[in-house]
Design a protein around this motif. Structure first.
Motif, short mmCIF file in Angstrom:
data_model
loop_
_atom_site.label_atom_id
_atom_site.label_comp_id
_atom_site.label_asym_id
_atom_site.label_seq_id
_atom_site.Cartn_x
_atom_site.Cartn_y
_atom_site.Cartn_z
N TYR A 519 0.83 -1.21 0.00
CA TYR A 519 0.00 0.00 0.00
C TYR A 519 0.87 1.26 0.00
O TYR A 519 0.60 2.21 -0.73
N SER A 522 2.47 1.55 -3.43
CA SER A 522 1.49 1.82 -4.50
C SER A 522 1.07 3.29 -4.50
O SER A 522 0.97 3.91 -5.57
N PHE A 547 -4.98 1.00 -7.93
CA PHE A 547 -5.24 -0.40 -8.31
C PHE A 547 -4.24 -0.89 -9.36
O PHE A 547 -3.72 -2.00 -9.27
N TYR A 548 -3.99 -0.06 -10.37
CA TYR A 548 -2.97 -0.42 -11.36
C TYR A 548 -1.60 -0.55 -10.68
O TYR A 548 -0.80 -1.44 -11.03
#
Length: 661
Positions: A519, A522, A547-548
């Protein structure tokens, strides 16, 4: 002297009072044993010849020469593949002549070993391996297709170098665990191959993907192996996702289960083999160290002395294969007796249960006029039926048959014929009805206690979900997960899964740490590299959203084409290698290895559990090889026999209690 030459020819070494040996010309000193003299001389000469042959062939200088010949032969077979050699027929003929000479020398060496050892050669796995290599070399000498396999003669180096030999023996000590993992991996492969075929078949025929990834079960098996090895799995997924956007879910589940759990189980087992090698040189089986069983050696020797088998421990310098085989045979006899005692306990226990159930019925009959059997009696009968080994084996066979039929259904020949497809559906429904009856009988027998057994609960959930989703076409592909019930029926797989569940809290903590790292990175990568796809700076939307970013980071974790993604981003941001390398180092090299360490712990626990279980009769605890007569193996065998005697004493006490009742 005999009366005639005919008497000499008719003389045979038989009993002393035979009349043939009494027909002598006054030679009262003749004894019939003298007729054995020529035979004894011949036998002694053969024995001396065998000993002399063994002394020659097992001399360390001769063995070093054989080792050198094997190495030279292997090098020459490699050099023979060079274009300079292959294009010159004269040199090729010389190499072939040299190869034939090496093979003759190896044949002489194996023949001398066979002469020396006799039939006992086939008890030594390494000598048998040498003999098989030589025999196969002669058998396939004229087959052009098999000439490439001549290089396997170099495998004989394993039998000549002690370090390699100990390593191979150590690997064989964990062979049962490796077989259990292989069975689990094959089961997972079959389940996912059938499921992926039913989910994504026909896409290649419609031109939606470039390759027939999941057109048949065979294509699916190969593609899943490619995915497990992390080789361009993202390319396969991107092709599928253009039609099925949710395809990342089964892909991710399969990669986590196989690439991170099962494969790491294999690594953990190999680590266990190396641990065995370090602690006993490949001589220990199932023990953490030599001190683990020598600490209680006095007690064990005292127990074994009651059975007259401790003489080998007292005479350590005289440990021989014959004594070891005698101990092995005595241990097998003890195990056989223990099995009989276990059967006796089962019979007495079942009789005791039936008597209690019968008394319950009599009490009920005195209280009620209808004389109906009690619920406990019915539950006992149902439990005896459904838990009978023959019934459980039949259920196991039905699960395997149902799994095979669900795989055959995916074949184009079956799918294109509605009549055959309808018959397969009927068989599937029949299997589901039988599984439902089995789960219902388990529920009747166990009652509410069934929900305390995770494996029984798992079986019931599989059956319940099969009925719930039986008419939902979208979920028909997931019927194959009924095959997972095989884990609950096969003890080896069940022990393996239980060992993994024992370390589940640690794995859960590692996954929480991994999710946190994912997380953080990302969000960071999204803020650093977003909108690059919209500006045509990269080929894919790697970090356009969180998400990607999560998916791309997972791809980087598996090391699948991460360098290609980095090179595209580096054209705009030259410093991009810093966060990429940092993420890969933290996740792939630290966190993933943490998972391996935890799984190693699970395998060690599995070894401890297996160690407490007794070996089956006839199981060769002592593998073949030169270390067969080592003192450590003798002590190991005595330790196992001590455990058997201790368990038998407990079983005798149990039989006494049941008999008194």
């Amino acid at each position: 002297m005999y009366d005639s030459d005919d008497d000499i020819k008719s003389a045979r070494p038989v009993r002393a009072n035979t009349t043939r040996f009494r027909r002598l010309n006054g030679n009262v000193n003749y004894h019939p044993a003298s007729a054995w003299s020529p035979w004894r001389t011949t036998i002694k000469a053969i024995k001396n010849a065998r000993l002399f042959t063994g002394k020659i062939i097992n001399d360390h200088r001769v063995q070093n020469c054989v080792l050198l010949l094997i190495a030279i032969n292997a090098i020459m077979m490699g050099v023979a593949t060079f274009p300079t050699i292959k294009n010159n027929p004269a040199i090729v003929d010389k190499f072939e002549l040299a190869d034939k000479s090496f093979l003759i020398l190896f044949t002489i060496e194996s023949s001398m070993q066979l002469i020396y050892h006799g039939i006992n050669l086939f008890r030594d796995g390494f000598l048998v391996f040498d003999l098989l290599i030589v025999v196969m070399s002669w058998t396939l000498v004229g087959a052009q297709v098999f000439r490439a396999f001549r290089i396997f003669r170099a495998m004989r180096l394993i039998t000549r170098i002690n370090t390699l030999k100990k390593l191979v023996v150590a690997l064989f000590t964990v062979f049962p665990k490796m077989m259990a993992i292989l069975m689990l991996l094959l089961l997972i492969y079959y389940i996912f191959s059938v499921m992926f075929t039913q989910l994504f078949k026909g896409m290649y025929g419609e031109g939606l993907v470039e390759e027939p990834y999941f057109e048949t079960v065979y294509h699916s098996l190969f593609t899943l192996f490619q995915i497990m090895t992390m080789d361009q799995w993202a390319v396969v997924l991107f092709g599928i996702q253009q039609t099925h956007s949710w395809a990342w879910i089964p892909f991710t589940v399969f990669i986590i289960v196989t690439g991170f759990v099962v494969v790491n189980l294999i690594i953990a087992v190999i680590c266990d083999a190396v641990h065995v090698l370090e602690n006993g040189g490949g001589g220990l089986r199932g023990y953490e160290s030599e001190s683990e069983y020598t600490s209680s050696g006095d007690m064990v020797v005292e127990e074994i002395s009651n059975n007259n088998v401790n003489h080998a421990a007292k005479n350590r310098s005289r440990v021989t294969p014959r004594k070891m085989r005698e101990l092995q045979q005595q241990m097998n006899e003890l195990i056989s007796v223990q099995d009989q005692m276990g059967t006796t306990i089962e019979v007495l226990t079942s009789q005791f249960v039936r008597e209690n159930a019968r008394s319950d019925v009599e009490c009920t009959a005195t209280q009620y006029d209808d004389r109906r059997p009690s619920l406990d009696y019915v539950r006992t009968i149902v439990g005896m039926i459904i838990n009978d080994p023959r019934v459980q084996n039949a259920v196991l066979l039905m699960i395997a048959t149902n799994a095979v039929t669900m795989g055959v259904v995916t074949f184009p020949v079956v799918m294109s014929d509605p009549d055959i497809l309808r018959k397969f559906e009927t068989v599937d429904k029949l299997c589901l009805v039988l599984f439902t009856i089995e789960s219902s009988m388990q529920l009747i027998y166990h009652g509410i206690n069934l929900f305390r057994d995770g494996f029984l609960v798992f079986d019931m959930l599989i059956v319940a979900m099969s009925w719930t989703l039986v008419n939902v076409n979208a979920f028909r592909a997931f019927r194959i997960f009924r095959v997972v019930r095989l884990i609950t029926k096969i003890d080896t797989l069940k022990n393996l899964v239980m060992a993994l569940f024992n370390v589940f809290p640690k794995i859960r903590a590692i996954f929480m740490l991994l999710l946190l790292i994912f997380y953080i990175f990302s969000v960071m990568f999204t803020q650093l590299f977003k909108k690059m796809y919209e500006e045509d700076l990269v080929e894919g939307p790697y970090f356009d959203t969180v998400f990607y970013s999560l998916f791309t980071l997972f791809q980087m974790l598996t090391l699948d084409e991460w360098a290609g993604i980095l090179l595209q981003i580096q054209r705009t941001y030259p410093w991009a290698w810093l966060p990429f390398v940092l993420f890969i180092f933290i996740t792939s090299f630290v966190v993933v290895n943490l998972i391996i360490a935890v799984i190693c712990d699970a395998v060690r626990d599995l070894g401890t559990e297996v160690k407490t279980n007794l070996q089956a009769p006839g199981y060769a605890i002592l593998p073949p090889g030169p270390a067969y007569t080592s003192t450590s193996r003798l002590e190991e065998l005595q330790q196992k026999m001590g455990e058997i005697l201790h368990v038998q004493n407990q079983m005798r006490a149990t039989i006494k209690v049941l008999t008194r009742r």
